[in-house]
Design an enzyme around this catalytic site. Structure first.
Site, PDB file in Angstrom:
ATOM      1  N   PRO A   9      16.669 -41.114  -3.697  1.00 28.01           N
ATOM      2  CA  PRO A   9      16.009 -41.683  -4.866  1.00 28.01           C
ATOM      3  C   PRO A   9      14.768 -42.513  -4.543  1.00 28.01           C
ATOM      4  CG  PRO A   9      18.083 -42.819  -4.434  1.00 28.01           C
ATOM      5  CD  PRO A   9      18.028 -41.634  -3.519  1.00 28.01           C
ATOM      6  N   ASN A  10      13.797 -42.343  -5.420  1.00 30.19           N
ATOM      7  CA  ASN A  10      12.538 -43.075  -5.427  1.00 30.19           C
ATOM      8  C   ASN A  10      11.572 -42.679  -4.315  1.00 30.19           C
ATOM      9  OD1 ASN A  10      13.148 -44.683  -7.759  1.00 30.19           O
ATOM     10  ND2 ASN A  10      14.582 -45.799  -6.450  1.00 30.19           N
ATOM     11  N   ARG A  17       4.924 -46.551  -4.877  1.00 28.03           N
ATOM     12  CA  ARG A  17       5.923 -47.621  -4.863  1.00 28.03           C
ATOM     13  C   ARG A  17       5.735 -48.525  -3.649  1.00 28.03           C
ATOM     14  NH1 ARG A  17      11.962 -46.774  -2.820  1.00 28.03           N
ATOM     15  NH2 ARG A  17      12.787 -48.837  -3.289  1.00 28.03           N
ATOM     16  N   TYR A  22       6.385 -49.135   2.069  1.00 27.55           N
ATOM     17  CA  TYR A  22       6.599 -47.711   2.322  1.00 27.55           C
ATOM     18  C   TYR A  22       5.336 -46.956   2.725  1.00 27.55           C
ATOM     19  CZ  TYR A  22      11.012 -48.830   0.151  1.00 27.55           C
ATOM     20  OH  TYR A  22      12.222 -49.408  -0.133  1.00 27.55           O
ATOM     21  N   ASN A  72      17.068 -39.153   4.463  1.00 28.32           N
ATOM     22  CA  ASN A  72      16.726 -40.496   4.006  1.00 28.32           C
ATOM     23  C   ASN A  72      17.435 -40.670   2.667  1.00 28.32           C
ATOM     24  OD1 ASN A  72      15.674 -42.845   2.945  1.00 28.32           O
ATOM     25  ND2 ASN A  72      13.601 -42.469   3.692  1.00 28.32           N
ATOM     26  N   ALA A  75      18.314 -45.898  -1.380  1.00 26.56           N
ATOM     27  CA  ALA A  75      19.264 -46.980  -1.668  1.00 26.56           C
ATOM     28  C   ALA A  75      20.719 -46.528  -1.605  1.00 26.56           C
ATOM     29  CB  ALA A  75      18.963 -47.594  -3.033  1.00 26.56           C
ATOM     30  N   HIS A  78      23.434 -47.706   1.186  1.00 19.56           N
ATOM     31  CA  HIS A  78      24.224 -48.923   1.230  1.00 19.56           C
ATOM     32  C   HIS A  78      25.540 -48.847   0.483  1.00 19.56           C
ATOM     33  CE1 HIS A  78      20.406 -50.101   2.801  1.00 19.56           C
ATOM     34  NE2 HIS A  78      19.839 -49.831   1.648  1.00 19.56           N
ATOM     35  N   ASP A  85      30.701 -38.906   2.735  1.00 16.44           N
ATOM     36  CA  ASP A  85      31.738 -37.883   2.886  1.00 16.44           C
ATOM     37  C   ASP A  85      31.135 -36.482   2.922  1.00 16.44           C
ATOM     38  OD1 ASP A  85      33.596 -39.915   2.925  1.00 16.44           O
ATOM     39  OD2 ASP A  85      34.341 -39.539   0.890  1.00 16.44           O
ATOM     40  N   GLU A  96      19.937 -40.176  10.172  1.00 18.45           N
ATOM     41  CA  GLU A  96      19.529 -40.988   9.027  1.00 18.45           C
ATOM     42  C   GLU A  96      18.181 -41.609   9.344  1.00 18.45           C
ATOM     43  OE1 GLU A  96      20.919 -45.049   6.789  1.00 18.45           O
ATOM     44  OE2 GLU A  96      22.460 -43.896   7.805  1.00 18.45           O
ATOM     45  N   HIS A  98      14.763 -44.035   7.756  1.00 18.51           N
ATOM     46  CA  HIS A  98      14.187 -44.937   6.758  1.00 18.51           C
ATOM     47  C   HIS A  98      12.776 -45.293   7.190  1.00 18.51           C
ATOM     48  CE1 HIS A  98      18.016 -45.423   4.779  1.00 18.51           C
ATOM     49  NE2 HIS A  98      18.534 -45.520   5.986  1.00 18.51           N
ATOM     50  N   SER A 100      11.113 -48.037   6.072  1.00 16.71           N
ATOM     51  CA  SER A 100      11.115 -49.479   6.330  1.00 16.71           C
ATOM     52  C   SER A 100      12.243 -49.806   7.308  1.00 16.71           C
ATOM     53  CB  SER A 100      11.305 -50.253   5.021  1.00 16.71           C
ATOM     54  OG  SER A 100      12.624 -50.092   4.533  1.00 16.71           O
ATOM     55  N   ARG A 105      14.997 -56.674   5.879  1.00 20.50           N
ATOM     56  CA  ARG A 105      14.842 -56.845   4.435  1.00 20.50           C
ATOM     57  C   ARG A 105      16.037 -57.605   3.856  1.00 20.50           C
ATOM     58  NH1 ARG A 105      13.028 -51.421   1.825  1.00 20.50           N
ATOM     59  NH2 ARG A 105      12.590 -52.864   0.111  1.00 20.50           N
ATOM     60  N   ARG A 109      20.683 -54.637   2.215  1.00 19.23           N
ATOM     61  CA  ARG A 109      20.162 -53.440   2.877  1.00 19.23           C
ATOM     62  C   ARG A 109      20.576 -53.340   4.347  1.00 19.23           C
ATOM     63  NH1 ARG A 109      16.273 -51.218  -0.617  1.00 19.23           N
ATOM     64  NH2 ARG A 109      15.323 -52.747  -2.021  1.00 19.23           N
TER      65      ARG A 109
END
Length: 145
Positions: A9-10, A17, A22, A72, A75, A78, A85, A96, A98, A100, A105, A109
């Site tokens: 998301p985002n 953003r 980012y 990625n 959010a 978290h 799963d 994984e 990210h 940032s 942060r 996070r």
């Protein structure tokens, strides 16, 4: 070698953003950077703001014979035990990523529920985090052959 790059998301709003966090590159520009860094690798890019669609796509990677995934989860990192799963279920190597550094942060996070089922986590290098993840995954897959 087939690798999926999946964004949560985002991340479709990168470049818009919070560019101070980012960066100013759009997701398409980041995907082009990733592709340029991995000539000869079949890369497939996917982004969704929906948890269920992300899980469906992770599962589809298994059915479509992908060798690995760079993920990625945004959010969802978290708190999405469902994505966690899904990653565990497919049996593919996943890194994984990210842009940032989540550990620099807000406190919420700092914990990833997905990282324990991944090969590793790369964060804090902006869009270059993806390039590093792709390079690591390629090396791992070459060793596994």
């Amino acid at each position: 070698m087939k690798i999926a790059v999946i964004n949560g998301p985002n991340l479709n709003f990168t470049g818009i953003r919070e560019p101070h966090i980012y960066g100013s590159k759009t997701l398409d520009e980041t995907n082009a950077q990733i592709a340029a860094s991995a000539p000869g690798v079949a890369l497939a890019f996917y982004q969704s703001n929906s948890e269920g669609q992300l899980i469906d796509h992770i599962q589809q990677c298994h059915h479509d014979g992908f060798d690995g995934i760079v993920l990625n989860p945004g959010a969802y990192t978290h708190y999405s035990y469902a994505i966690r799963d899904g990653v565990a279920a497919v049996g593919l190597p996943v890194i994984e990523v990210h842009m940032s550094n989540p550990h620099a942060r807000e406190d919420f996070r700092h914990k990833s529920v997905i990282a324990p089922v991944c090969l590793g986590q790369i964060s804090g290098f902006g869009s270059h985090s993806y390039v590093l993840a792709i390079q690591a995954l390629i090396k791992i897959l070459e060793v596994q052959k």
